[in-house]
Design an enzyme around this catalytic site. Structure first.
Site, PDB file in Angstrom:
ATOM      1  N   SER A 250       0.842  -1.206   0.000  1.00  0.00           N
ATOM      2  CA  SER A 250       0.000   0.000   0.000  1.00  0.00           C
ATOM      3  C   SER A 250       0.871   1.247   0.000  1.00  0.00           C
ATOM      4  CB  SER A 250      -0.878   0.053   1.254  1.00  0.00           C
ATOM      5  OG  SER A 250      -1.819  -0.970   1.237  1.00  0.00           O
ATOM      6  N   HIS A 255       9.640  -1.778   2.694  1.00  0.00           N
ATOM      7  CA  HIS A 255       9.569  -2.135   4.110  1.00  0.00           C
ATOM      8  C   HIS A 255       9.369  -3.628   4.213  1.00  0.00           C
ATOM      9  CE1 HIS A 255       5.465  -1.196   2.729  1.00  0.00           C
ATOM     10  NE2 HIS A 255       5.112  -2.238   3.481  1.00  0.00           N
TER      11      HIS A 255
HETATM   12  N1  GTA Z   1       3.803   1.654  12.948  1.00  0.00           N
HETATM   13  O1  GTA Z   1       1.345   4.958  11.005  1.00  0.00           O
HETATM   14  C1  GTA Z   1       1.717   3.783  10.983  1.00  0.00           C
HETATM   15  C2  GTA Z   1       1.335   2.843   9.988  1.00  0.00           C
HETATM   16  N2  GTA Z   1       0.538   2.913   8.887  1.00  0.00           N
HETATM   17  C3  GTA Z   1      -0.182   4.064   8.389  1.00  0.00           C
HETATM   18  C4  GTA Z   1       0.532   1.695   8.287  1.00  0.00           C
HETATM   19  N3  GTA Z   1       1.306   0.866   8.980  1.00  0.00           N
HETATM   20  C5  GTA Z   1       1.822   1.534  10.035  1.00  0.00           C
HETATM   21  N4  GTA Z   1       2.641   1.121  11.015  1.00  0.00           N
HETATM   22  C6  GTA Z   1       3.007   2.019  11.957  1.00  0.00           C
HETATM   23  N5  GTA Z   1       2.560   3.304  11.933  1.00  0.00           N
HETATM   24  O2  GTA Z   1       1.357  -3.544   7.843  1.00  0.00           O
HETATM   25  C7  GTA Z   1       1.621  -0.514   8.661  1.00  0.00           C
HETATM   26  C8  GTA Z   1       0.427  -1.308   8.167  1.00  0.00           C
HETATM   27  C9  GTA Z   1       1.059  -2.320   7.234  1.00  0.00           C
HETATM   28  C10 GTA Z   1       2.359  -1.656   6.801  1.00  0.00           C
HETATM   29  C11 GTA Z   1       2.347  -1.264   5.356  1.00  0.00           C
HETATM   30  O3  GTA Z   1       2.487  -0.484   7.562  1.00  0.00           O
HETATM   31  O4  GTA Z   1      -0.256  -1.940   9.217  1.00  0.00           O
HETATM   32  P1  GTA Z   1       1.955  -2.435   3.056  1.00  0.00           P
HETATM   33  O5  GTA Z   1       2.447  -1.211   2.362  1.00  0.00           O
HETATM   34  O6  GTA Z   1       2.434  -3.705   2.514  1.00  0.00           O
HETATM   35  O7  GTA Z   1       0.418  -2.259   3.062  1.00  0.00           O
HETATM   36  O8  GTA Z   1       2.362  -2.417   4.577  1.00  0.00           O
HETATM   37  P2  GTA Z   1      -0.767  -3.156   3.568  1.00  0.00           P
HETATM   38  O9  GTA Z   1      -0.330  -4.415   4.162  1.00  0.00           O
HETATM   39  O10 GTA Z   1      -1.779  -3.192   2.484  1.00  0.00           O
HETATM   40  O11 GTA Z   1      -1.373  -2.230   4.634  1.00  0.00           O
HETATM   41  P3  GTA Z   1      -2.538  -2.439   5.544  1.00  0.00           P
HETATM   42  O12 GTA Z   1      -2.946  -1.079   5.900  1.00  0.00           O
HETATM   43  O13 GTA Z   1      -2.139  -3.315   6.634  1.00  0.00           O
HETATM   44  O14 GTA Z   1      -3.727  -3.164   4.743  1.00  0.00           O
HETATM   45  C12 GTA Z   1      -3.844  -4.569   4.516  1.00  0.00           C
HETATM   46  C13 GTA Z   1      -5.180  -5.073   4.959  1.00  0.00           C
HETATM   47  O15 GTA Z   1      -5.080  -5.369   6.344  1.00  0.00           O
HETATM   48  C14 GTA Z   1      -6.303  -4.061   4.870  1.00  0.00           C
HETATM   49  O16 GTA Z   1      -6.935  -4.028   3.621  1.00  0.00           O
HETATM   50  C15 GTA Z   1      -7.215  -4.559   5.940  1.00  0.00           C
HETATM   51  O17 GTA Z   1      -7.968  -5.623   5.435  1.00  0.00           O
HETATM   52  C16 GTA Z   1      -6.309  -5.116   6.979  1.00  0.00           C
HETATM   53  N6  GTA Z   1      -6.079  -4.181   8.086  1.00  0.00           N
HETATM   54  C17 GTA Z   1      -5.474  -2.991   7.995  1.00  0.00           C
HETATM   55  N7  GTA Z   1      -5.405  -2.386   9.193  1.00  0.00           N
HETATM   56  C18 GTA Z   1      -6.014  -3.219  10.063  1.00  0.00           C
HETATM   57  C19 GTA Z   1      -6.269  -3.147  11.437  1.00  0.00           C
HETATM   58  N8  GTA Z   1      -5.874  -2.095  12.179  1.00  0.00           N
HETATM   59  N9  GTA Z   1      -6.903  -4.173  11.992  1.00  0.00           N
HETATM   60  C20 GTA Z   1      -7.258  -5.240  11.275  1.00  0.00           C
HETATM   61  N10 GTA Z   1      -7.037  -5.374   9.959  1.00  0.00           N
HETATM   62  C21 GTA Z   1      -6.434  -4.370   9.345  1.00  0.00           C
END
Ligand code: GTA
Length: 315
Positions: A250, A255
Site C-alpha cells: 500500500s 519495508h
Molecule cells: N507503525 O502509522 C503507521 C502505519 N501505517 C499508516 C501503516 N502501517 C503503520 N505502522 C506504523 N505506523 O502492515 C503498517 C500497516 C502495514 C504496513 C504497510 O504499515 O499496518 P503495506 O504497504 O504492505 O500495506 O504495509 P498493507 O499491508 O496493504 O497495509 P494495511 O494497511 O495493513 O492493509 C492490509 C489489509 O489489512 C487491509 O486491507 C485490511 O484488510 C487489513 N487491516 C489494515 N489495518 C487493520 C487493522 N488495524 N486491523 C485489522 N485489519 C487491518
C-alpha cells in the site's frame, strides 16, 4: 542517521487532497464520540473487527475510518478475568454443558481502535469490502501500466518519514541500525495486537522492491539484522518468524513485515506476500530475476489500476 528529509513528491502532497501530518500534534486523543457513523465498510467475524466510515462534525476535514478490533486474550490476565468479572449471565444449560455472557471490568475489555483522519476516498475504498481480481503483471506491464500509475497516485508515506525522522512513534522503536546505507528502524506495526509479534522494518534509505531490482546485499542485511533484533527482544527465533514483502504494497517505501508464524496477519496470503529469504535466493540466482518474470497480485474490483490493466487489454 536518517537521510536528510527529501523534498516531497507532488503526489504525496496532493494525495487525494489529504493534508499531510508530520505527527507533531499526535498527543491529543481523537474525539471519537463526536463522529457520526455513515456506514460499516466491512465487518469480520473471524478477526472480530469492524471497519467504519465516520463523519466528523465540527472537526477539520470530514471523513474518518475507524477500525475496532477485539484484542486476543493475554494469558497472564485470564485469571484476573475469572476473578474480577462484573457479571456472568447464563445463556443455556444442558446436562454438563452451559454457556454464559461474561462481562469483564473495563480494564480487561479493551478494544484496539485505529483511526485514519482525515481519511481520503482511497482509504475508504481500501477498507470497503469488495471483490478482488488477480492480475499477472509482466515487466512490460510494470513499466507501461503500474509504474506510471503509482507515480501519479498512491498513499502518502508521510507517516514513514515521521518515524524515520523521529517525529512520531520514537518511543516505540524496538531496534535501530544507524548505518546510513544499510540501516533501518524496527517498529511495531499498526496492526500489533498485543500478544503476537507484528513488526515493520523501515530502511533509512528509500527503496522500492517495486522497481524489481532491490540490491541483494541490502535485503540480506535486512533479513539477518532484523531477525537478530527480533530474537533478542522477543525471544522469537527465525524459524518462528514470517519475514516478507508485499507486492503490491500500500505504501511505496520498501519495508519488511516481521510477523509471528502463528499470527494469521492480514496480507500474508500467497497472492501478496513474498518471503524475504526467497527474494534473496531469486536475486542471487539472477540479479534481473524480478525484471524477467511476471508477478501476480490482487486488485479490488473498483481500483483504478485494475481499470488501467483492463484498458490495456491485459485482463
Ligand atoms: N507503525 O502509522 C503507521 C502505519 N501505517 C499508516 C501503516 N502501517 C503503520 N505502522 C506504523 N505506523 O502492515 C503498517 C500497516 C502495514 C504496513 C504497510 O504499515 O499496518 P503495506 O504497504 O504492505 O500495506 O504495509 P498493507 O499491508 O496493504 O497495509 P494495511 O494497511 O495493513 O492493509 C492490509 C489489509 O489489512 C487491509 O486491507 C485490511 O484488510 C487489513 N487491516 C489494515 N489495518 C487493520 C487493522 N488495524 N486491523 C485489522 N485489519 C487491518
Amino acid at each position: 542517521m536518517a537521510e536528510a528529509p527529501r523534498p516531497k513528491r507532488k503526489r504525496e502532497e496532493e494525495e487525494d487532497g489529504a493534508a499531510a501530518h508530520d505527527g507533531a500534534a499526535a498527543t491529543e486523543p481523537f474525539p471519537l464520540a463526536e463522529l457520526r457513523l455513515r456506514r460499516v465498510l466491512r465487518e469480520s467475524a473471524r478477526d472480530k473487527a469492524v471497519f467504519l466510515h465516520g463523519e466528523g462534525d465540527g472537526l477539520m476535514g470530514t471523513d474518518a475510518v475507524v477500525i475496532l478490533e477485539k484484542t486476543p486474550f493475554q494469558e497472564e490476565k485470564v485469571l484476573e478475568l475469572l476473578k474480577k468479572h462484573t457479571k456472568l449471565e447464563l445463556q443455556m444449560r444442558n446436562d454438563i454443558y452451559s454457556t454464559y455472557h461474561l462481562y469483564p471490568p473495563p480494564e480487561l475489555s479493551e478494544i484496539k481502535t485505529t483511526v485514519v483522519y482525515p481519511a481520503t476516498e482511497k482509504h475508504l475504498q481500501k477498507y470497503l469490502r469488495q471483490e478482488v481480481r488477480l492480475i499477472r503483471e509482466t515487466w512490460e506491464d510494470y513499466k507501461n501500466i503500474t509504474l506510471p500509475f503509482i507515480q501519479s497516485q498512491s498513499f502518502s508515506i508521510q507517516w514513514v518519514y515521521n518515524i524515520l525522522e523521529k517525529k512520531a512513534e520514537a518511543d516505540r522503536i524496538i531496534h535501530e541500525n544507524p548505518d546510513p546505507c544499510n540501516g533501518f528502524v524496527l517498529v511495531p506495526d499498526f496492526k500489533w495486537n498485543q500478544n503476537q509479534v507484528c513488526l515493520l522494518l523501515l530502511p533509512w534509505k528509500r527503496k522500492e522492491l517495486i522497481d524489481r531490482s532491490a540490491e541483494k546485499i541490502f535485503v540480506i542485511l535486512l533479513l539477518i539484522d532484523g531477525g537478530e533484533a527480533v530474537a533478542k527482544r522477543f525471544g522469537v527465533p527465525g524459524s518462528q518468524l514470517r519475514v516478507y514483502l508485499h507486492y503490491q504494497p500500500s505504501y511505496y517505501h520498501l519495508h519488511v513485515h516481521f510477523t509471528a508464524l502463528g499470527y494469521d496477519a492480514p496480507g500474508s496470503s500467497v497472492e501478496r506476500a513474498h518471503l524475504l529469504a526467497d527474494v534473496i535466493d531469486n536475486l542471487a540466482m539472477d540479479s534481473m530475476y524480478y525484471q524477467k518474470r511476471a508477478l501476480t497480485f490482487a486488485l479490488r474490483a473498483d481500483e483504478l489500476l485494475l481499470k488501467k490493466f483492463q484498458e490495456a487489454g491485459r485482463v
